[in-house]
Motif scaffolding. Sequence first.
Motif, PDB file in Angstrom:
ATOM      1  N   VAL A 537      46.833  31.226  29.761  1.00  0.00           N
ATOM      2  CA  VAL A 537      46.472  30.209  30.700  1.00  0.00           C
ATOM      3  C   VAL A 537      47.359  30.240  31.809  1.00  0.00           C
ATOM      4  CG1 VAL A 537      45.631  28.778  28.867  1.00  0.00           C
ATOM      5  CG2 VAL A 537      48.008  28.591  29.580  1.00  0.00           C
ATOM      6  N   ASP A 538      46.991  29.462  33.111  1.00  0.00           N
ATOM      7  CA  ASP A 538      47.801  29.480  34.006  1.00  0.00           C
ATOM      8  C   ASP A 538      49.316  29.189  33.781  1.00  0.00           C
ATOM      9  OD1 ASP A 538      47.828  29.882  37.186  1.00  0.00           O
ATOM     10  OD2 ASP A 538      48.635  27.854  37.092  1.00  0.00           O
ATOM     11  N   ALA A 606      39.079  28.354  23.199  1.00  0.00           N
ATOM     12  CA  ALA A 606      38.723  27.481  22.233  1.00  0.00           C
ATOM     13  C   ALA A 606      39.447  26.418  22.302  1.00  0.00           C
ATOM     14  CB  ALA A 606      38.941  27.969  20.908  1.00  0.00           C
ATOM     15  N   ARG A 607      40.760  26.405  22.609  1.00  0.00           N
ATOM     16  CA  ARG A 607      41.646  25.253  22.648  1.00  0.00           C
ATOM     17  C   ARG A 607      41.425  24.501  23.908  1.00  0.00           C
ATOM     18  NH1 ARG A 607      43.288  20.912  20.283  1.00  0.00           N
ATOM     19  NH2 ARG A 607      45.032  19.963  21.263  1.00  0.00           N
ATOM     20  N   LEU A 608      41.243  24.981  25.147  1.00  0.00           N
ATOM     21  CA  LEU A 608      40.657  24.420  26.364  1.00  0.00           C
ATOM     22  C   LEU A 608      39.639  23.641  26.103  1.00  0.00           C
ATOM     23  CD1 LEU A 608      41.637  27.237  28.649  1.00  0.00           C
ATOM     24  CD2 LEU A 608      42.385  24.859  29.006  1.00  0.00           C
ATOM     25  N   LEU A 609      38.554  24.160  25.390  1.00  0.00           N
ATOM     26  CA  LEU A 609      37.326  23.470  25.338  1.00  0.00           C
ATOM     27  C   LEU A 609      37.352  22.132  24.573  1.00  0.00           C
ATOM     28  CD1 LEU A 609      34.089  23.745  25.896  1.00  0.00           C
ATOM     29  CD2 LEU A 609      34.238  24.926  23.354  1.00  0.00           C
ATOM     30  N   LYS A 610      38.309  22.051  23.522  1.00  0.00           N
ATOM     31  CA  LYS A 610      38.622  20.894  22.782  1.00  0.00           C
ATOM     32  C   LYS A 610      39.022  19.707  23.660  1.00  0.00           C
ATOM     33  CE  LYS A 610      39.546  22.775  18.322  1.00  0.00           C
ATOM     34  NZ  LYS A 610      40.441  22.986  17.007  1.00  0.00           N
ATOM     35  N   VAL A 611      40.133  19.995  24.581  1.00  0.00           N
ATOM     36  CA  VAL A 611      40.561  18.855  25.483  1.00  0.00           C
ATOM     37  C   VAL A 611      39.766  18.656  26.929  1.00  0.00           C
ATOM     38  CG1 VAL A 611      42.694  19.179  24.401  1.00  0.00           C
ATOM     39  CG2 VAL A 611      42.178  20.508  26.303  1.00  0.00           C
ATOM     40  N   LYS A 622      41.954  14.506  34.835  1.00  0.00           N
ATOM     41  CA  LYS A 622      42.180  15.242  33.628  1.00  0.00           C
ATOM     42  C   LYS A 622      41.674  16.756  33.983  1.00  0.00           C
ATOM     43  CE  LYS A 622      41.688  15.648  28.587  1.00  0.00           C
ATOM     44  NZ  LYS A 622      41.064  14.723  27.571  1.00  0.00           N
ATOM     45  N   TRP A 623      40.326  16.875  34.356  1.00  0.00           N
ATOM     46  CA  TRP A 623      39.701  17.974  34.686  1.00  0.00           C
ATOM     47  C   TRP A 623      40.293  18.994  35.555  1.00  0.00           C
ATOM     48  CZ3 TRP A 623      37.000  18.149  38.938  1.00  0.00           C
ATOM     49  CH2 TRP A 623      36.106  16.867  39.330  1.00  0.00           C
ATOM     50  N   ARG A 624      40.774  18.117  36.597  1.00  0.00           N
ATOM     51  CA  ARG A 624      41.401  19.052  37.837  1.00  0.00           C
ATOM     52  C   ARG A 624      42.807  19.797  37.235  1.00  0.00           C
ATOM     53  NH1 ARG A 624      41.086  15.268  43.102  1.00  0.00           N
ATOM     54  NH2 ARG A 624      39.095  15.838  44.004  1.00  0.00           N
ATOM     55  N   ARG A 625      43.345  19.111  36.503  1.00  0.00           N
ATOM     56  CA  ARG A 625      44.654  19.887  36.017  1.00  0.00           C
ATOM     57  C   ARG A 625      44.159  20.786  34.962  1.00  0.00           C
ATOM     58  NH1 ARG A 625      49.217  15.860  34.023  1.00  0.00           N
ATOM     59  NH2 ARG A 625      50.137  17.692  33.716  1.00  0.00           N
ATOM     60  N   LEU A 626      43.095  20.677  34.243  1.00  0.00           N
ATOM     61  CA  LEU A 626      42.953  21.668  33.233  1.00  0.00           C
ATOM     62  C   LEU A 626      41.941  22.876  33.669  1.00  0.00           C
ATOM     63  CD1 LEU A 626      41.618  19.477  30.273  1.00  0.00           C
ATOM     64  CD2 LEU A 626      43.679  20.932  30.359  1.00  0.00           C
ATOM     65  N   LEU A 627      41.422  22.566  34.985  1.00  0.00           N
ATOM     66  CA  LEU A 627      40.593  23.649  35.561  1.00  0.00           C
ATOM     67  C   LEU A 627      41.357  25.084  36.041  1.00  0.00           C
ATOM     68  CD1 LEU A 627      38.088  22.186  38.107  1.00  0.00           C
ATOM     69  CD2 LEU A 627      37.588  24.053  36.516  1.00  0.00           C
ATOM     70  N   PRO A 628      42.574  24.946  36.489  1.00  0.00           N
ATOM     71  CA  PRO A 628      43.284  26.172  36.746  1.00  0.00           C
ATOM     72  C   PRO A 628      43.597  26.901  35.560  1.00  0.00           C
ATOM     73  CG  PRO A 628      44.486  24.419  37.934  1.00  0.00           C
ATOM     74  CD  PRO A 628      43.387  23.716  36.925  1.00  0.00           C
ATOM     75  N   ALA A 633      41.753  31.761  32.181  1.00  0.00           N
ATOM     76  CA  ALA A 633      41.479  32.215  30.774  1.00  0.00           C
ATOM     77  C   ALA A 633      40.166  32.956  31.095  1.00  0.00           C
ATOM     78  CB  ALA A 633      41.545  30.927  29.788  1.00  0.00           C
ATOM     79  N   LEU A 634      39.063  32.185  31.716  1.00  0.00           N
ATOM     80  CA  LEU A 634      37.935  32.885  31.758  1.00  0.00           C
ATOM     81  C   LEU A 634      37.932  34.202  32.862  1.00  0.00           C
ATOM     82  CD1 LEU A 634      35.660  29.677  32.319  1.00  0.00           C
ATOM     83  CD2 LEU A 634      35.508  31.145  30.304  1.00  0.00           C
TER      84      LEU A 634
END
Length: 930
Positions: A537-538, A606-611, A622-628, A633-634
């Motif tokens: 991840v980033d 898979a872990r990103l998808l869960k959270v 929340k999704w702004r911090r997870l988007l990077p 990963a994608l």
Amino acid sequence: MRLLCFDHSKRLVSTDFSGKSIPPYAILSHRWGDSEVLFEDIRSDTCKEKEGYRKIEFCAEQAAQDQLQYFWIDTCCIDKWNRRERSKAINSMFRWYKNATKCYIFLPDVSISTATELAQRSSWEAPFRTSKWFTRGWTLQELIAPVSVEFFSSEGRRIGDKRSLEQLVHEITSIPVEALRNCPLDRFTISERMEWAENRETTEEEDKIYCLLGLLDIFMPASYGEGKEKAWTRLQLEVEAANGAPCIIPFSRNNYFVGRELQLAELETKLFGGKQTTIMAITGPGGTGKSQLALELVYQTRQKNKKCSIFWIDASDIDTLYQSYASIAQKLDVRGWDDEKADMKQLVKLHLSSKGTRQWLLIFDNTDGMNLGSSGLSTAQAASLVDYLPQSELCSIVFTTTNSDTAKRLASKNIVELGEMAPDTAKRMLENYLNTSVSRGEQQEAKLLLQELLYLPLAIVQAAAYINTRNITLQDYRSQLLKHKEEVLKHRSELSERKLQEYDTKGPVTTTLLISMDQIRSSDSLAADYLFLAACVDRKDIPLDLLEASSPREREDAIKVLNSYALVTRRPADSALDLHQLVHRALRRWLQKQEMLDQWTLQAIARLLKVFPDHNHGSRSKWRRLLPHAKYALSHSFPEQEGADRMALVWKSAMTLLSDGRYNESEELFVQVIETFKRVLGDEHPDTLTSMANLASTYWNQGRWKEAEELEVQVIETFKRVLGDEHPDTLTSMANLASTYRNQGRWKEAEELFVQVMEMRKRVLRDEHPDTLTSMANLASTYWNQGRWKEAEELEVQVMDTFKRVLGGEHPDTLTSMANLASTYRNQGRWKEAEELEVQHPDTLTSMANLASTYENQGRWKEAEELFVQVMETFKRVLGDEHPDTLTSMANLAHTWKSQGRSEEAISLTEKCFELQKQIVSPHHPNTET
């Protein structure tokens, strides 16, 4: 500040009182458990299933008994994903407890099941005395700050209050009775207040100091990892400087810093050297110690110039940059610092630019963090950053960056370059970082080790961390290093030249990493797993929620293992960690060499998808911090690895990007989704068609009407054939096409489709269904755009009245319908009627913007300007500088300035708006062509 309450339907509601008068409220003091209701859970029905919900019900019931509608609980009133909000909350906590009407202390380890037991003090006094609540560091301020403090058992029985139990509480805590009675805290010395926390426990050792900041009335940023003693030293400096030059230095001095005398001298010579702001940059490859040089400059300047104010600004991303500016505004008590709607960067710039006698030194650290790509800070970004720099001959600014182009853009030729460290300096650095001194017999061994490490500071730090953690000799470590080198050389002979470049493992940071990693893998598999996941991840701001564990303690122990080897940087205040870019790169190369990179990338997905949350506004932080992390990963996985997890994460990311107005990025992901769905599910599957409709929406928002129309027609025809004419998905796709016609000015075609949709929805869903009302509002909008005010008004009144009756006057859809009707009045010149509707709900941004427009049309320029500025700053804070709604608000403000004859300001703002618009939408979008 957010407050909670239960509405008339017994639904838990969170209300944001930022910028408004805060009503009386109760506040809860408690210890966190493993199943607390969080901010993101409030809108979810699942919150009632969590154990922490019991405390919410207790607090609400007790507040109601005390005639208080609102209450505050830290677990669910603070958005932990929003770093700006979290930082401000930490610094406001003491004040919030102090201002509470009632404070309820919930003690889950004190049980009183009957009134008889409550009357018998002997039955509850022992567990009360030993309650863990009294042992925690952060509960100290929660006991002292409020005037009214009441203690409750696990059953919710009132045990007593701070006054009635003051002698008992005094005996338990050793806090003087006078302090418990809320006498002014400055009557007690710093040392006395420090003693109150002496026997209290905190998860982080530094929190023993940080939990006292409110009691000491001191603002000091947290710097986890510095240790209790260094935190105490920084606190003493803050106390000493209370009446001197205000400073914010979030790190303690690095006692291990050595060398760089020439560079330090060059920087000091140029400080405050001109008739305007002095701007310098420190640049060099990763791991050469740029931030450490800046930190040493800061402390030397502070020693030599007591009147110089110093502020350290984290420029690693937009959020931390804003947070740093907000902290400066608060520290300097700049007027408006506590206004949520104010532009903190502008407030600080104006304050530091004003005439005065004090000198200012600003350090912008990690400027690379604001990069959009690999080529360094863009010209537009650099210009935007420069916009917020103070203009004063008394001000000096230093940037740190790994990119030489960025350094030139920001500081022209005023650049200090860091290269390889001199051998004698590297030797002193190694000696400083080692726990044990280097003996005379080990001098040659140290010299040879440093040669192998190429005198690189980061490699030296990691080597020393391993030696300290494993308690081995320099010779033992160098033996491992040479053994690793031999294995690499042996492996290199088996690889082609292309593979050699791909699997480069000869760098010193890579070598020290792999030696540490071998040990970690054999002794702590969970810590190793975290390291591998972090590589996929980033590398910055990796949320702890991504790291699975059976308990928070197990996770924390694993992270501390990685920290002991200097492989990660812990950020407890943000519930996150960082990896150095060289460590991140080396880890990925090693995983690739072991043919494990694809496997771990899929695990990260898979872990990103869960959270990863859905795309509603409440989850934006929340999704702004997870988007990077999702995008990283994608982008490093292949579409052919198209497991269900990967496609689900692509879909979620695309939807959040669409919600955030980042249409170009959203478009790229939706194209991926469509191609995969077509291949896996077929051209006519509902999911395929829905994704096509979403792609059309990105075209629509970029003004690419023709492309949007072609997709929408295709979707409609397929939905009709597969699902039927009256299926909700068919009707939604028809409404989308009608909107596209409307935005092209094709009113007749839009009207015909909207009428069809409305009639079908009335027949299928009934008159009062929200979708039916939405279609009526769309038809009214078409009338509105044709100047058919009477027909528009009739529909809008009907929609508004129905929404009020069905959803209530405060529902967002009701407020939108009111805004639409007000707009119709406004366009007929019926200003009074428009204003009456708009002022009913002035807190919604749409209503504020409409009301401002009404004022503008009445020539009430000042009132219009104030509202437009408020709307623009709120959009900037909530949605970001580049969101389309933010740009619209900027354009409205520019128009107001132009109408007042303030042409230069209007032109400047319009140009800025135009440049930002080009970055997020097609250059052919109507808004970029005007």
